[in-house]
Design a protein around this motif. Structure first.
Motif, mmCIF file in Angstrom:
data_model
loop_
_atom_site.group_PDB
_atom_site.id
_atom_site.type_symbol
_atom_site.label_atom_id
_atom_site.label_comp_id
_atom_site.label_asym_id
_atom_site.label_seq_id
_atom_site.Cartn_x
_atom_site.Cartn_y
_atom_site.Cartn_z
ATOM 1 N N LEU A 99 0.825 -1.200 0.000
ATOM 2 C CA LEU A 99 0.000 0.000 0.000
ATOM 3 C C LEU A 99 0.864 1.257 0.000
ATOM 4 N N GLY A 100 1.967 1.231 0.751
ATOM 5 C CA GLY A 100 2.858 2.397 0.807
ATOM 6 C C GLY A 100 3.431 2.742 -0.551
ATOM 7 N N ARG A 101 3.812 1.714 -1.311
ATOM 8 C CA ARG A 101 4.329 1.954 -2.664
ATOM 9 C C ARG A 101 3.240 2.519 -3.568
ATOM 10 N N LEU A 102 2.025 2.011 -3.410
ATOM 11 C CA LEU A 102 0.910 2.500 -4.218
ATOM 12 C C LEU A 102 0.658 3.981 -3.943
ATOM 13 N N VAL A 103 0.632 4.353 -2.671
ATOM 14 C CA VAL A 103 0.386 5.757 -2.313
ATOM 15 C C VAL A 103 1.530 6.643 -2.809
ATOM 16 N N ALA A 104 2.765 6.197 -2.596
ATOM 17 C CA ALA A 104 3.918 6.987 -3.047
ATOM 18 C C ALA A 104 3.906 7.157 -4.561
ATOM 19 N N GLY A 105 3.629 6.067 -5.271
ATOM 20 C CA GLY A 105 3.567 6.152 -6.723
ATOM 21 C C GLY A 105 2.446 7.055 -7.189
ATOM 22 N N GLY A 106 1.296 6.978 -6.509
ATOM 23 C CA GLY A 106 0.169 7.830 -6.872
ATOM 24 C C GLY A 106 0.457 9.297 -6.645
#
Length: 251
Positions: A99-106
């Motif tokens: 989830l952290g990677r998803l938020v950072a990428g977003g």
């Protein structure tokens, strides 16, 4: 008519990008997976976002005030769109889903897309001054970040032709929504007449359509000419089954 064409550009770019990204999920090679992600970023960022933006700008006019464009800044905005989408895709797709990677990428992709939008606006040359409503800017940036996060989530989870199609339609709405939200808060003051710098949009239109059309055709050719994710998984399963049968026959 212009909003519809812009939306179609966003959907086509998103569809090609999602299809390319889906093919990266079954490649063990880092280089091959990265190549698919760059192809997806070119489709989503270049066609789905940047081309959509400038097609939509064909419908933006100011009475008595011709609008020209700074070519280097316009081209730079396209590069920004592709690069930030690629960064987001690599963050999410090249490692175990978190989830952290998803938020950072977003956040990275969304801020980059919003930056591309306002770079494109800054590339406009006219005998007037544009004023931005703070509310529309905040809303546009927020929509861009949320849309980018949702798009990355779809890149991870979208499976099958139906879901990819629906996802592309949703992404098209998000991209167009961000653009027109940003445009909603713009006002222009100044004098009539042509600016001293830049080139008219009509002079860019041929190159834009040729480049966009050629890119879309190339992307479609590459994506359609390669196996889908499910086809490649079935092929790998078939190869493993044949190998097991050979081992069994040999023993």
């Amino acid at each position: 008519m212009t909003p519809l064409i812009a939306y179609l550009a966003a959907v086509v770019g998103s569809a090609c990008g999602l299809s390319a990204v889906s093919r990266s999920r079954v490649d063990a090679s880092w280089k091959v997976r990265s190549a698919w992600l760059w192809l997806g970023a070119t489709a989503i960022g270049g066609t789905g976002i940047w081309v959509m933006h400038f097609v939509a700008m064909l419908g933006f006019t100011v009475d008595g005030m011709p609008i020209y464009y700074d070519v280097p800044l316009t081209v730079a905005s396209a590069a920004v769109a592709v690069v930030v989408v690629s960064i987001g895709l690599h963050l999410v797709m090249m490692a175990r889903y978190q989830l952290g990677r998803l938020v950072a990428g977003g956040v990275i992709a969304g801020l980059g897309v919003a930056g591309m939008h306002y770079m494109g606006m800054a590339a406009m040359r006219m005998n007037g001054e544009m004023h931005y409503s703070p509310v529309s800017v905040v809303l546009a940036v927020t929509i861009a970040v949320v849309a980018a996060t949702v798009a990355l989530w779809l890149c991870v989870h979208a499976r099958g032709g139906t879901m990819l199609t629906v996802s592309a339609l949703v992404m098209g709405v998000a991209v167009a929504g961000m653009h027109y939200t940003g445009m909603w808060g713009i006002s222009v003051t100044g004098q009539t007449g042509a600016p001293d710098a830049g080139v008219p949009m009509i002079d860019l239109l041929g190159a834009l359509l040729l480049g966009a059309g050629g890119t879309v055709l190339l992307l479609v050719f590459i994506v359609v000419g390669s196996r889908t994710e499910s086809e490649r998984r079935r092929y790998e399963s078939f190869r493993e089954r044949v190998a097991d049968e050979r081992v069994a026959d040999a023993s």
